[in-house]
Design a protein around this motif. Structure first.
Motif, PDB file in Angstrom:
ATOM      1  N   GLN A 185      38.790  52.633  35.333  1.00  0.00           N
ATOM      2  CA  GLN A 185      39.699  51.986  34.390  1.00  0.00           C
ATOM      3  C   GLN A 185      39.189  50.599  34.077  1.00  0.00           C
ATOM      4  O   GLN A 185      38.897  49.826  34.985  1.00  0.00           O
ATOM      5  CB  GLN A 185      41.100  51.866  34.998  1.00  0.00           C
ATOM      6  N   MET A 186      39.078  50.304  32.794  1.00  0.00           N
ATOM      7  CA  MET A 186      38.548  48.994  32.409  1.00  0.00           C
ATOM      8  C   MET A 186      39.369  48.446  31.244  1.00  0.00           C
ATOM      9  O   MET A 186      39.506  49.109  30.210  1.00  0.00           O
ATOM     10  CB  MET A 186      37.086  49.167  31.975  1.00  0.00           C
ATOM     11  N   ASP A 240      32.945  38.962  38.969  1.00  0.00           N
ATOM     12  CA  ASP A 240      33.804  37.988  39.659  1.00  0.00           C
ATOM     13  C   ASP A 240      34.826  38.749  40.509  1.00  0.00           C
ATOM     14  O   ASP A 240      35.667  39.467  39.973  1.00  0.00           O
ATOM     15  CB  ASP A 240      34.510  37.117  38.599  1.00  0.00           C
ATOM     16  N   TRP A 241      34.684  38.606  41.821  1.00  0.00           N
ATOM     17  CA  TRP A 241      35.655  39.216  42.729  1.00  0.00           C
ATOM     18  C   TRP A 241      36.858  38.276  42.811  1.00  0.00           C
ATOM     19  O   TRP A 241      36.683  37.077  43.037  1.00  0.00           O
ATOM     20  CB  TRP A 241      35.059  39.376  44.130  1.00  0.00           C
ATOM     21  N   TRP A 242      38.043  38.783  42.611  1.00  0.00           N
ATOM     22  CA  TRP A 242      39.203  37.896  42.615  1.00  0.00           C
ATOM     23  C   TRP A 242      40.368  38.529  43.372  1.00  0.00           C
ATOM     24  O   TRP A 242      40.388  39.730  43.624  1.00  0.00           O
ATOM     25  CB  TRP A 242      39.630  37.545  41.186  1.00  0.00           C
ATOM     26  N   LEU A 302      35.712  41.340  35.935  1.00  0.00           N
ATOM     27  CA  LEU A 302      36.560  40.943  37.064  1.00  0.00           C
ATOM     28  C   LEU A 302      36.915  42.155  37.923  1.00  0.00           C
ATOM     29  O   LEU A 302      37.382  43.170  37.402  1.00  0.00           O
ATOM     30  CB  LEU A 302      37.845  40.288  36.548  1.00  0.00           C
ATOM     31  N   LEU A 303      36.696  41.996  39.229  1.00  0.00           N
ATOM     32  CA  LEU A 303      37.018  43.061  40.173  1.00  0.00           C
ATOM     33  C   LEU A 303      38.089  42.564  41.137  1.00  0.00           C
ATOM     34  O   LEU A 303      37.845  41.616  41.898  1.00  0.00           O
ATOM     35  CB  LEU A 303      35.771  43.461  40.981  1.00  0.00           C
ATOM     36  N   GLU A 304      39.260  43.170  41.086  1.00  0.00           N
ATOM     37  CA  GLU A 304      40.331  42.770  41.998  1.00  0.00           C
ATOM     38  C   GLU A 304      39.954  43.229  43.405  1.00  0.00           C
ATOM     39  O   GLU A 304      39.559  44.368  43.617  1.00  0.00           O
ATOM     40  CB  GLU A 304      41.652  43.410  41.553  1.00  0.00           C
ATOM     41  N   SER A 305      40.060  42.345  44.383  1.00  0.00           N
ATOM     42  CA  SER A 305      39.560  42.701  45.713  1.00  0.00           C
ATOM     43  C   SER A 305      40.526  42.348  46.834  1.00  0.00           C
ATOM     44  O   SER A 305      40.129  42.244  47.984  1.00  0.00           O
ATOM     45  CB  SER A 305      38.211  42.013  45.951  1.00  0.00           C
ATOM     46  N   GLN A 306      41.796  42.134  46.487  1.00  0.00           N
ATOM     47  CA  GLN A 306      42.769  41.860  47.556  1.00  0.00           C
ATOM     48  C   GLN A 306      43.941  42.825  47.539  1.00  0.00           C
ATOM     49  O   GLN A 306      45.025  42.517  48.025  1.00  0.00           O
ATOM     50  CB  GLN A 306      43.247  40.412  47.480  1.00  0.00           C
ATOM     51  N   LEU A 334      45.831  44.219  45.074  1.00  0.00           N
ATOM     52  CA  LEU A 334      46.903  44.247  44.073  1.00  0.00           C
ATOM     53  C   LEU A 334      46.935  45.643  43.450  1.00  0.00           C
ATOM     54  O   LEU A 334      45.886  46.202  43.115  1.00  0.00           O
ATOM     55  CB  LEU A 334      46.629  43.190  42.993  1.00  0.00           C
ATOM     56  N   SER A 393      38.250  45.541  35.741  1.00  0.00           N
ATOM     57  CA  SER A 393      38.326  46.852  36.373  1.00  0.00           C
ATOM     58  C   SER A 393      39.610  46.885  37.186  1.00  0.00           C
ATOM     59  O   SER A 393      39.848  46.009  38.016  1.00  0.00           O
ATOM     60  CB  SER A 393      37.124  47.086  37.284  1.00  0.00           C
ATOM     61  N   THR A 394      40.443  47.877  36.932  1.00  0.00           N
ATOM     62  CA  THR A 394      41.716  47.957  37.655  1.00  0.00           C
ATOM     63  C   THR A 394      41.676  48.998  38.763  1.00  0.00           C
ATOM     64  O   THR A 394      42.690  49.305  39.369  1.00  0.00           O
ATOM     65  CB  THR A 394      42.865  48.314  36.686  1.00  0.00           C
ATOM     66  N   SER A 395      40.492  49.535  39.018  1.00  0.00           N
ATOM     67  CA  SER A 395      40.428  50.631  39.988  1.00  0.00           C
ATOM     68  C   SER A 395      39.738  50.236  41.292  1.00  0.00           C
ATOM     69  O   SER A 395      39.442  51.090  42.118  1.00  0.00           O
ATOM     70  CB  SER A 395      39.706  51.821  39.358  1.00  0.00           C
ATOM     71  N   ASP A 452      36.805  49.257  41.925  1.00  0.00           N
ATOM     72  CA  ASP A 452      35.394  49.623  42.070  1.00  0.00           C
ATOM     73  C   ASP A 452      34.508  48.392  42.135  1.00  0.00           C
ATOM     74  O   ASP A 452      34.824  47.365  41.567  1.00  0.00           O
ATOM     75  CB  ASP A 452      34.933  50.454  40.864  1.00  0.00           C
ATOM     76  N   ALA A 453      33.373  48.538  42.816  1.00  0.00           N
ATOM     77  CA  ALA A 453      32.340  47.486  42.784  1.00  0.00           C
ATOM     78  C   ALA A 453      30.986  48.176  42.865  1.00  0.00           C
ATOM     79  O   ALA A 453      30.836  49.179  43.555  1.00  0.00           O
ATOM     80  CB  ALA A 453      32.521  46.530  43.948  1.00  0.00           C
ATOM     81  N   MET A 495      29.935  42.423  48.069  1.00  0.00           N
ATOM     82  CA  MET A 495      29.619  40.998  47.969  1.00  0.00           C
ATOM     83  C   MET A 495      29.106  40.473  49.307  1.00  0.00           C
ATOM     84  O   MET A 495      29.524  40.919  50.368  1.00  0.00           O
ATOM     85  CB  MET A 495      30.836  40.202  47.506  1.00  0.00           C
ATOM     86  N   LEU A 550      36.689  34.737  49.007  1.00  0.00           N
ATOM     87  CA  LEU A 550      36.786  34.342  47.605  1.00  0.00           C
ATOM     88  C   LEU A 550      36.881  32.821  47.506  1.00  0.00           C
ATOM     89  O   LEU A 550      37.298  32.185  48.472  1.00  0.00           O
ATOM     90  CB  LEU A 550      38.017  34.989  46.975  1.00  0.00           C
ATOM     91  N   HIS A 602      34.201  34.409  44.722  1.00  0.00           N
ATOM     92  CA  HIS A 602      32.854  34.939  44.856  1.00  0.00           C
ATOM     93  C   HIS A 602      32.438  35.586  43.534  1.00  0.00           C
ATOM     94  O   HIS A 602      33.253  36.231  42.890  1.00  0.00           O
ATOM     95  CB  HIS A 602      32.786  35.976  45.976  1.00  0.00           C
TER      96      HIS A 602
END
Lengths: 63, 265
Positions: free
Chosen positions: A37-38, A58-60, B20-24, B26, B47-49, B51-52, B56, B61, B63
């Motif tokens: 999903q993007m 960017d990891w957030w 942007l990759l959510e990594s906490q 959410l 990306s809402t899934s 994925d990476a 890292m 963060l 990062h």
């Protein structure tokens, strides 16, 4: 399925999982990845399709 | 993240992508609402899934990592510590994208045509002409360029469909028209592209396109501000009025995002 086949299969999954999460060094090729999903994209959804564009990953988090 | 958003605004039109990759952890369904509330003008790709492409390096963060136009890792670290350095590298990569790169002058020229101009037909011709007489060391790279041409062409060929699947028909039309322009000169590719453009003239799609224009007007009323309860209400009303359409489903998702509370635990 024989035990040896199962062990080989599990081993392969472990190797693939490890490869997918490997850390990289500068100069190494970034593995391809398709994003399920993007939001906001122009219709391209994988790293391979983004070749030719500089990409800042960017990891957030929200914490 | 704010730096990535600024960079997308500054360099996005030139081909740069901030991803942007959510990594906490959410929830994927909360990401659109969270971003809309906190960063209403955000244009970065999200990306809402979870994925990476790789893990890292380092401990925590913020990062970021910069991937070059040839797909290699150029830099990785805390983006807050090196904003100028990152921008300089991005500018150099954007130049490289326009001029091309490769083991020989022809591969470089072909990649310049491909990535700098989306001139698929010219790039393919340059490669095909050169391959016939190429030496081994050049041939390998030229064959790589040929694969890259196909990969990029396929990506832009399917982009209108991908956008349509997200009910982004207006962008789908534009993507189809761009693709048709970029493959002009190759009869087979042109035929495929014309069929994609024509697909958007089907009555059910034309109806969705009209609805999308209405939806865009509602969204434009919010300007560059975070969505309000009134906006969410307007989106719900639009969805109810146009129930059963793809655009109603999109408006419902947008309403849920507009109603998201970014402070919820």
């Amino acid at each position: 399925m024989t035990l040896s086949r199962l062990v080989r299969g599990v081993g392969m999954v472990v190797v693939l999982t490890t490869a997918a999460l490997a850390q990289l060094k500068v100069g190494e090729l970034v593995p391809d990845k398709t994003f399920a999903q993007m939001l906001n994209s122009d219709g391209r959804k994988s790293m391979a399709e983004l070749k030719g564009s500089p990409v800042l990953i960017d990891w957030w988090g929200n914490h | 993240m704010p730096h990535a958003i600024k960079m997308q605004d500054k360099y996005g039109k030139d081909g740069f992508v901030a991803l942007l990759l959510e990594s906490q952890g959410l929830d994927a369904s909360d990401i659109p609402g969270f971003m809309w509330k906190r960063f209403p003008t955000n244009k970065t790709w999200l990306s809402t899934s979870g994925d990476a492409p790789f893990q890292m390096t380092g401990g925590g963060l913020p990062h970021a990592a910069l991937v070059g136009v040839d797909g290699t890792l150029l830099w990785e670290g805390n983006p807050n510590g090196a904003p100028k350095k990152i921008e300089e590298m991005v500018e150099a990569e954007l130049k490289k994208s326009k001029s091309g790169w490769g083991k020989g002058a022809i591969a470089k020229k072909a990649r310049g045509l491909l990535y700098g101009k989306n001139a698929f037909v010219d790039a393919a011709k340059v490669v095909a002409d050169a391959l016939a007489n190429a030496k081994d060391d050049e041939k390998e790279d030229l064959e790589a360029v040929a694969r890259e041409i196909e990969l990029r062409r396929e990506a832009f060929k399917k982009a209108p469909k991908v956008l349509s699947e997200d009910a982004r028909y207006l962008e789908g039309v534009k993507a189809a028209e761009n693709y048709a322009k970029w493959v002009k000169g190759n009869p087979e590719w042109e035929n495929e592209a014309n069929a994609i453009v024509l697909d958007f003239q089907r009555p059910e799609i034309v109806k969705e396109l009209d609805l999308e224009k209405g939806l865009k007007k509602i969204l434009a009323s919010a300007g560059d501000k975070a969505p309000t309860a009134d906006l969410a209400k307007s989106l719900r009303t639009f969805a109810k009025k146009n129930d059963g359409s793809r655009m109603a489903a999109r408006a419902t998702l947008l309403a849920a995002a507009a109603e998201f509370d970014p402070n919820k635990k």
